[in-house]
Write a protein that holds these residues in place. Structure first.
Motif, PDB file in Angstrom:
ATOM      1  N   GLY A 169     -96.895  -0.454 -22.942  1.00 41.21           N
ATOM      2  CA  GLY A 169     -95.121  -0.540 -23.985  1.00 41.21           C
ATOM      3  C   GLY A 169     -94.159  -0.579 -22.769  1.00 41.21           C
ATOM      4  N   ARG A 170     -94.270   0.030 -21.568  1.00 36.51           N
ATOM      5  CA  ARG A 170     -93.172   0.125 -21.014  1.00 36.51           C
ATOM      6  C   ARG A 170     -92.891  -1.047 -20.043  1.00 36.51           C
ATOM      7  NH1 ARG A 170     -96.362   4.518 -20.135  1.00 36.51           N
ATOM      8  NH2 ARG A 170     -94.865   6.138 -21.102  1.00 36.51           N
ATOM      9  N   ARG A 171     -91.394  -1.296 -19.552  1.00 32.50           N
ATOM     10  CA  ARG A 171     -90.822  -2.295 -18.795  1.00 32.50           C
ATOM     11  C   ARG A 171     -91.103  -2.913 -17.455  1.00 32.50           C
ATOM     12  NH1 ARG A 171     -85.696   0.320 -18.054  1.00 32.50           N
ATOM     13  NH2 ARG A 171     -86.131   0.341 -15.743  1.00 32.50           N
ATOM     14  N   THR A 172     -91.637  -1.663 -16.810  1.00 34.63           N
ATOM     15  CA  THR A 172     -93.162  -2.363 -15.856  1.00 34.63           C
ATOM     16  C   THR A 172     -93.456  -1.385 -15.548  1.00 34.63           C
ATOM     17  OG1 THR A 172     -92.861  -1.883 -13.548  1.00 34.63           O
ATOM     18  CG2 THR A 172     -90.812  -0.478 -14.683  1.00 34.63           C
ATOM     19  N   CYS A 173     -94.534  -1.808 -15.660  1.00 31.80           N
ATOM     20  CA  CYS A 173     -95.938  -1.419 -15.141  1.00 31.80           C
ATOM     21  C   CYS A 173     -96.176   0.294 -13.810  1.00 31.80           C
ATOM     22  CB  CYS A 173     -97.053  -2.169 -14.521  1.00 31.80           C
ATOM     23  SG  CYS A 173     -98.150  -3.464 -15.590  1.00 31.80           S
ATOM     24  N   PHE A 174     -94.538   0.133 -12.646  1.00 39.80           N
ATOM     25  CA  PHE A 174     -94.057   0.305 -12.087  1.00 39.80           C
ATOM     26  C   PHE A 174     -93.676   1.845 -12.889  1.00 39.80           C
ATOM     27  CE2 PHE A 174     -95.492  -3.138  -9.884  1.00 39.80           C
ATOM     28  CZ  PHE A 174     -96.961  -2.640  -9.054  1.00 39.80           C
ATOM     29  N   TYR A 175     -93.960   2.620 -13.454  1.00 41.56           N
ATOM     30  CA  TYR A 175     -93.456   3.745 -14.050  1.00 41.56           C
ATOM     31  C   TYR A 175     -93.255   4.759 -13.876  1.00 41.56           C
ATOM     32  CZ  TYR A 175     -97.466   4.437 -16.939  1.00 41.56           C
ATOM     33  OH  TYR A 175     -98.239   4.401 -17.188  1.00 41.56           O
ATOM     34  N   ARG A 176     -93.726   5.075 -12.105  1.00 46.63           N
ATOM     35  CA  ARG A 176     -94.546   6.445 -12.372  1.00 46.63           C
ATOM     36  C   ARG A 176     -93.829   6.593 -10.725  1.00 46.63           C
ATOM     37  NH1 ARG A 176    -100.368   7.695 -14.412  1.00 46.63           N
ATOM     38  NH2 ARG A 176    -100.495   5.136 -13.212  1.00 46.63           N
ATOM     39  N   ASP A 177     -93.393   7.395  -9.988  1.00 46.12           N
ATOM     40  CA  ASP A 177     -93.229   8.025  -8.645  1.00 46.12           C
ATOM     41  C   ASP A 177     -94.251   9.036  -8.302  1.00 46.12           C
ATOM     42  OD1 ASP A 177     -91.023   9.521  -9.481  1.00 46.12           O
ATOM     43  OD2 ASP A 177     -89.906   8.799  -8.159  1.00 46.12           O
ATOM     44  N   SER A 178     -93.216   9.441  -6.808  1.00 49.18           N
ATOM     45  CA  SER A 178     -94.628  10.417  -6.071  1.00 49.18           C
ATOM     46  C   SER A 178     -93.477  10.948  -4.592  1.00 49.18           C
ATOM     47  CB  SER A 178     -95.308  10.455  -5.835  1.00 49.18           C
ATOM     48  OG  SER A 178     -96.586  11.782  -5.190  1.00 49.18           O
ATOM     49  N   GLU A 179     -93.351  11.858  -4.325  1.00 48.89           N
ATOM     50  CA  GLU A 179     -92.924  12.699  -4.084  1.00 48.89           C
ATOM     51  C   GLU A 179     -94.019  12.631  -2.366  1.00 48.89           C
ATOM     52  OE1 GLU A 179     -89.329  13.868  -2.392  1.00 48.89           O
ATOM     53  OE2 GLU A 179     -88.977  12.723  -4.599  1.00 48.89           O
ATOM     54  N   ASP A 180     -95.391  13.100  -2.524  1.00 48.20           N
ATOM     55  CA  ASP A 180     -96.168  13.320  -2.074  1.00 48.20           C
ATOM     56  C   ASP A 180     -97.583  12.760  -2.033  1.00 48.20           C
ATOM     57  OD1 ASP A 180     -97.758  13.747  -4.322  1.00 48.20           O
ATOM     58  OD2 ASP A 180     -97.582  16.573  -4.011  1.00 48.20           O
ATOM     59  N   GLY A 181     -97.898  12.028  -3.173  1.00 48.60           N
ATOM     60  CA  GLY A 181     -98.642  10.743  -3.367  1.00 48.60           C
ATOM     61  C   GLY A 181    -100.046  11.055  -3.850  1.00 48.60           C
ATOM     62  N   GLU A 182     -99.704  12.650  -4.084  1.00 54.53           N
ATOM     63  CA  GLU A 182    -100.466  12.780  -5.152  1.00 54.53           C
ATOM     64  C   GLU A 182    -100.015  13.283  -6.511  1.00 54.53           C
ATOM     65  OE1 GLU A 182    -102.229  16.279  -3.285  1.00 54.53           O
ATOM     66  OE2 GLU A 182    -103.350  14.953  -1.874  1.00 54.53           O
ATOM     67  N   GLY A 183     -99.176  14.364  -7.007  1.00 58.96           N
ATOM     68  CA  GLY A 183     -98.645  14.418  -8.547  1.00 58.96           C
ATOM     69  C   GLY A 183     -97.459  13.045  -8.652  1.00 58.96           C
ATOM     70  N   TRP A 184     -97.634  12.395  -9.981  1.00 58.24           N
ATOM     71  CA  TRP A 184     -96.697  11.916  -9.890  1.00 58.24           C
ATOM     72  C   TRP A 184     -95.985  11.163 -11.592  1.00 58.24           C
ATOM     73  CZ3 TRP A 184     -96.795   6.626  -6.820  1.00 58.24           C
ATOM     74  CH2 TRP A 184     -98.044   6.859  -5.839  1.00 58.24           C
ATOM     75  N   ARG A 185     -94.825  11.132 -11.289  1.00 58.10           N
ATOM     76  CA  ARG A 185     -93.965  11.796 -12.838  1.00 58.10           C
ATOM     77  C   ARG A 185     -94.160  10.183 -13.322  1.00 58.10           C
ATOM     78  NH1 ARG A 185     -88.078  12.753 -10.435  1.00 58.10           N
ATOM     79  NH2 ARG A 185     -88.147  10.773  -9.302  1.00 58.10           N
ATOM     80  N   THR A 186     -93.942  10.270 -14.345  1.00 63.85           N
ATOM     81  CA  THR A 186     -93.515   9.230 -15.083  1.00 63.85           C
ATOM     82  C   THR A 186     -91.590   8.995 -15.113  1.00 63.85           C
ATOM     83  OG1 THR A 186     -95.807   9.717 -16.741  1.00 63.85           O
ATOM     84  CG2 THR A 186     -93.905   8.356 -17.235  1.00 63.85           C
ATOM     85  N   LEU A 187     -90.892   8.102 -15.114  1.00 62.33           N
ATOM     86  CA  LEU A 187     -90.044   7.882 -15.252  1.00 62.33           C
ATOM     87  C   LEU A 187     -89.658   7.797 -16.532  1.00 62.33           C
ATOM     88  CD1 LEU A 187     -90.188   6.330 -11.553  1.00 62.33           C
ATOM     89  CD2 LEU A 187     -89.048   8.461 -11.872  1.00 62.33           C
ATOM     90  N   MET A 188     -89.668   6.273 -16.887  1.00 62.21           N
ATOM     91  CA  MET A 188     -89.522   5.898 -18.483  1.00 62.21           C
ATOM     92  C   MET A 188     -90.123   5.469 -19.684  1.00 62.21           C
ATOM     93  SD  MET A 188     -90.027   1.628 -16.966  1.00 62.21           S
ATOM     94  CE  MET A 188     -89.138   2.392 -15.613  1.00 62.21           C
ATOM     95  N   GLU A 189     -89.972   5.834 -20.991  1.00 63.83           N
ATOM     96  CA  GLU A 189     -90.945   5.810 -21.958  1.00 63.83           C
ATOM     97  C   GLU A 189     -91.469   4.420 -22.356  1.00 63.83           C
ATOM     98  OE1 GLU A 189     -91.706   8.375 -23.825  1.00 63.83           O
ATOM     99  OE2 GLU A 189     -90.813   9.023 -21.751  1.00 63.83           O
TER     100      GLU A 189
END
Lengths: 129, 129
Positions: free
Chosen positions: A96-116
């Motif tokens: 349901g999000r705008r893009t499939c790439f809605y998560r980013d990471s600093e360390d390649g392990e923990g992923w942060r969700t950027l949009m609802e």
């Protein structure tokens, strides 16, 4: 001279397709096409992918979130397609999000969700999800 | 809940990586990473891909056109990476052009070249090309 014919053979009949929002430049998703879905994309002017699970996949057929094709590009090796589209309904992702790439990471392990989500997948896809 | 660990297994050890210019939003290229090159990308903060021909491929090592990583994203299935980079030298493509996607088409057969090279590949790569 770089190749001018799309190389479907290299990937066993499939080429990766990057789909980008023509208005915002946002990368929406990566999917695959075989020759048939590429022809259907050209014919209908809407993105039609190939999915190992679904077969010929007319994007948005269920959700209504189809993609009108505004530009078709190939890369130097002619083994990747870039599609510039207008995304109907504002969301490309099945979550349901705008893009499939809605998560980013600093360390390649923990992923942060950027949009609802813009839509509720349960309502759009129902029990089929 | 969507997967949070990058799925290197699905593609036989490799995941596709979309590289996008962080400033312009232009899609520059598609390449692949294995786990080692992903770790090297994290460690060096520069794009390091995996090439079947070259092995560990530190982008720009020869040409000087390396890519500083400004963002790392994964898609909903955690099987595709999106990298936002600053492209040194202004050209990502081995043909000397800004992006590998320098050709478009109306009919999927005839391809039109949209931009000229920024650098001369013969000078940059010499006889090795």
């Amino acid at each position: 001279m770089e190749p001018t014919k799309i190389d479907f053979e290299k990937g066993g009949g499939l080429v990766p397709v990057i789909t980008q929002d023509v208005d915002t430049g946002e990368v929406l998703m990566l999917a695959y096409m075989n020759e048939e879905s590429f022809r259907e994309t050209l014919r209908t002017k809407r993105a039609v992918y190939w999915s190992r699970r679904r077969g010929l996949w007319r994007k948005g057929e269920e959700s209504g979130n189809h993609q009108d094709v505004h530009g078709i590009f190939i890369d130097c090796d002619a083994d990747t397609i870039l599609l510039k589209v207008h995304q109907h309904g504002g969301a490309a992702c099945h979550t349901g999000r705008r893009t499939c790439f809605y998560r980013d990471s600093e360390d390649g392990e923990g992923w942060r969700t950027l949009m609802e989500p813009i839509f509720d997948p349960e309502k759009v896809y129902g029990a089929k999800k």
